[in-house]
Design a protein around this motif. Sequence first.
Motif, PDB file in Angstrom:
ATOM      1  N   PHE B  59      29.634  39.625  41.321  1.00 17.84           N
ATOM      2  CA  PHE B  59      30.830  39.986  42.175  1.00 17.84           C
ATOM      3  C   PHE B  59      30.995  38.536  43.270  1.00 17.84           C
ATOM      4  O   PHE B  59      32.043  38.772  44.525  1.00 17.84           O
ATOM      5  CB  PHE B  59      30.894  41.045  42.700  1.00 17.84           C
ATOM      6  CG  PHE B  59      30.550  42.543  42.297  1.00 17.84           C
ATOM      7  CD1 PHE B  59      31.922  43.546  41.607  1.00 17.84           C
ATOM      8  CD2 PHE B  59      29.080  43.285  41.959  1.00 17.84           C
ATOM      9  CE1 PHE B  59      31.993  44.103  41.205  1.00 17.84           C
ATOM     10  CE2 PHE B  59      29.865  44.133  41.506  1.00 17.84           C
ATOM     11  CZ  PHE B  59      30.271  44.863  40.584  1.00 17.84           C
ATOM     12  N   GLY B  62      34.397  38.088  43.623  1.00 19.80           N
ATOM     13  CA  GLY B  62      35.499  39.488  44.172  1.00 19.80           C
ATOM     14  C   GLY B  62      36.144  40.194  43.575  1.00 19.80           C
ATOM     15  O   GLY B  62      35.820  40.217  41.991  1.00 19.80           O
ATOM     16  N   LEU B  63      36.659  41.550  43.924  1.00 23.58           N
ATOM     17  CA  LEU B  63      36.645  42.365  43.135  1.00 23.58           C
ATOM     18  C   LEU B  63      37.401  42.454  41.887  1.00 23.58           C
ATOM     19  O   LEU B  63      37.968  42.502  40.590  1.00 23.58           O
ATOM     20  CB  LEU B  63      36.800  43.772  43.912  1.00 23.58           C
ATOM     21  CG  LEU B  63      35.967  44.742  44.157  1.00 23.58           C
ATOM     22  CD1 LEU B  63      35.950  45.925  45.649  1.00 23.58           C
ATOM     23  CD2 LEU B  63      34.855  45.007  42.884  1.00 23.58           C
ATOM     24  N   ASP B  64      38.331  40.903  42.076  1.00 21.43           N
ATOM     25  CA  ASP B  64      39.575  40.724  41.163  1.00 21.43           C
ATOM     26  C   ASP B  64      39.618  40.425  40.202  1.00 21.43           C
ATOM     27  O   ASP B  64      39.806  40.852  39.169  1.00 21.43           O
ATOM     28  CB  ASP B  64      41.157  40.184  42.086  1.00 21.43           C
ATOM     29  CG  ASP B  64      42.051  41.067  43.400  1.00 21.43           C
ATOM     30  OD1 ASP B  64      41.397  42.673  42.832  1.00 21.43           O
ATOM     31  OD2 ASP B  64      42.165  41.128  43.837  1.00 21.43           O
ATOM     32  N   TYR B  66      36.443  40.505  38.957  1.00 23.23           N
ATOM     33  CA  TYR B  66      35.392  41.413  38.524  1.00 23.23           C
ATOM     34  C   TYR B  66      36.372  42.177  37.143  1.00 23.23           C
ATOM     35  O   TYR B  66      36.088  41.889  36.303  1.00 23.23           O
ATOM     36  CB  TYR B  66      34.719  41.930  39.044  1.00 23.23           C
ATOM     37  CG  TYR B  66      33.960  42.288  38.607  1.00 23.23           C
ATOM     38  CD1 TYR B  66      32.361  43.107  37.881  1.00 23.23           C
ATOM     39  CD2 TYR B  66      34.111  44.611  38.455  1.00 23.23           C
ATOM     40  CE1 TYR B  66      32.173  43.732  37.315  1.00 23.23           C
ATOM     41  CE2 TYR B  66      33.846  45.297  38.022  1.00 23.23           C
ATOM     42  CZ  TYR B  66      31.481  45.288  37.284  1.00 23.23           C
ATOM     43  OH  TYR B  66      31.658  45.739  36.638  1.00 23.23           O
ATOM     44  N   PHE B  67      37.517  42.615  38.141  1.00 24.80           N
ATOM     45  CA  PHE B  67      38.090  44.059  36.878  1.00 24.80           C
ATOM     46  C   PHE B  67      38.820  42.694  35.965  1.00 24.80           C
ATOM     47  O   PHE B  67      39.113  43.223  34.808  1.00 24.80           O
ATOM     48  CB  PHE B  67      38.811  44.496  37.942  1.00 24.80           C
ATOM     49  CG  PHE B  67      38.136  45.607  38.622  1.00 24.80           C
ATOM     50  CD1 PHE B  67      37.651  46.516  38.129  1.00 24.80           C
ATOM     51  CD2 PHE B  67      37.637  45.875  39.687  1.00 24.80           C
ATOM     52  CE1 PHE B  67      36.420  48.020  38.152  1.00 24.80           C
ATOM     53  CE2 PHE B  67      37.095  46.920  40.697  1.00 24.80           C
ATOM     54  CZ  PHE B  67      36.369  47.177  39.931  1.00 24.80           C
ATOM     55  N   ALA B 266      30.393  40.201  34.417  1.00 24.33           N
ATOM     56  CA  ALA B 266      31.045  41.034  34.408  1.00 24.33           C
ATOM     57  C   ALA B 266      30.797  42.027  33.636  1.00 24.33           C
ATOM     58  O   ALA B 266      30.090  43.121  34.024  1.00 24.33           O
ATOM     59  CB  ALA B 266      31.719  40.626  34.400  1.00 24.33           C
TER      60      ALA B 266
END
Lengths: 291, 301
Positions: B59, B62-64, B66-67, B266
């Motif tokens: 992470f 950031g989350l973006d 990660y996804f 990730a």
Amino acid sequence: MTQALAFKRPSVIPGFGIAFGFTLFYLGAIVLIPLAALILRAAGVGFAEFLTLATDPRVTGALKLSFGASFAAAAINVVFGFLVAWVLVRYDFPGRRLVDAAIDLPFALPTAVAGIALTTLYAPNGWIGSLFTASGPLGFLFGESGLKIAYTPLGIVVALTFVSLPFVVRTVQPVLEEVDIELEQAAATLGANRWQTITRVVLPAIVPALLTGFALALARAVGEYGSVIFIAGNIPYVSEIAPLLIVIRLEEFNYAGATAVAAMMLGISFIMLLVINLIQAWSRRRFGHGA
Amino acid sequence: MALEAVHMPAADATSASPRAPRPVTTESPLVKWLLTAVALAFLAFFLFLPLVAVFAEAFRNGLDAYFAALVEPDALAAIWLTLIVAAISVPLNLVFGLAAAWAIAKHDFKGKSLLLTLIDLPFSVSPVIAGLVFVLLFGAQGYLQPLVAWTGIKIVFAIPGIVLATVFVTLPFVARELIPLMQEQGTGDEEAAVSLGANGWQTFWRVTLPNVKWALLYGVLLCNARAMGEFGAVSVISGKIRGFTNTMPLQIEILYNEYAFSAAFAVSTLLAGLAFVTLGIKAVLEARYAGDIAATGRGRH
């Protein structure tokens, strides 16, 4: 008399033929025939050439490193595994059950994940590795240049300690739970202090379990590949483990070379486990029943 | 804890004075505290921090990010292939485990201990060697290369090879959980069922299987975790063709070696999540069905 000679004791429960037949077929197809292919290939190389391949300095260096680092990791786990098992069985502290469940993590966490995580931690700029660099708080303990853990043989020991950690704890734990508390009370009544009671009464009872744990940890560590290759640095003659050398030989399409390293590994492991079994048999006679 | 309870009465008996002497079978509080601290520090360095590092690194951007790393086509292909390989190998080893346990635990024959040793063999063979043997059999110069050419089914550097190597490495898991338990349960239930007129299949399905269902689940769980996470054996035989023969652990290696660290971590979080689920269900099973899982307590792997 006929019963003693028969292969199978008669039973009313059906299905032996099909279950036994399927077991043998499956085991043969998946494990035995493929392993036989390895032995056949090693034998096909010829004795003189096999000797040349197996005594190549790069091969002997990798084998020494693999078995040496595994031995060190298993020894670390005997000491700390015993301590962890002792603390989990004898003491109570907040989060004990969670810690107990987490011991099995190295069984469940894929080795590649463990490998990159450990490398990130123990690298010179990682959380733990930075503690030991020349400028880190613990670096002065190791002289001018500090201690480098990742990308050295020390890193290999760290990774192997991780993967073989559960074996000693899980073999010692159940035996420690069974140790009769009355024996310890008797020792204390007879004037032994706590240290004497532990080293002379408790420890002998769990020596066979410690040895079993050591053997299992060693066997697991010797073959380990995934967690080691990231942290090792993989420099030939210095930090290149035997399983990695097999992979390198295969990538060169040098099948004879790969087979020679594999055969040496299997042979040494076999002899080592044989010796450990003998020591175990001896310790069981010497210390009574344990594992 | 049960042990503490055992010697508490002894301590109570002597507690007439305000400062009762400490029971003879335990250590002073200071020693206790010190030993616990050392043990936990060891576990922190080798177990807990690596796990924290996986999530911290994943992470970091950031989350973006990660996804984005998870829905990347090569990552999706790797996840899909990992699921397929596990879906083939785990049921195969499940059937093997049941057959082996039925033959070994419910019948008496010569050479039983040899058979048990052979079943354990994959545990003491390096995963890299497990991959190597299938390359020696089915590879370009392999002994069974004519068979490969004749059938036209590619094995090395293809999915069948990955499945074979995975099956080899995970072969003992189900059998090793079932055999000791079924040996301890004995043959009484089955003999009763047969004498009451049940056929073999009915006996197995209605008597034996319900007796071992939790141990079976436990074995399948461990088998699955290893099948999805296997690296060494698969890396030798897969050829690492991106999007085709890359499983999740291999994808992690490739991303890491390309310095795509947070993407590698990730993908790692998915496998770490699988490990959590495995350990969680394992802990629940051990707490609730301890007697139905292992004949001799825990610690058989």
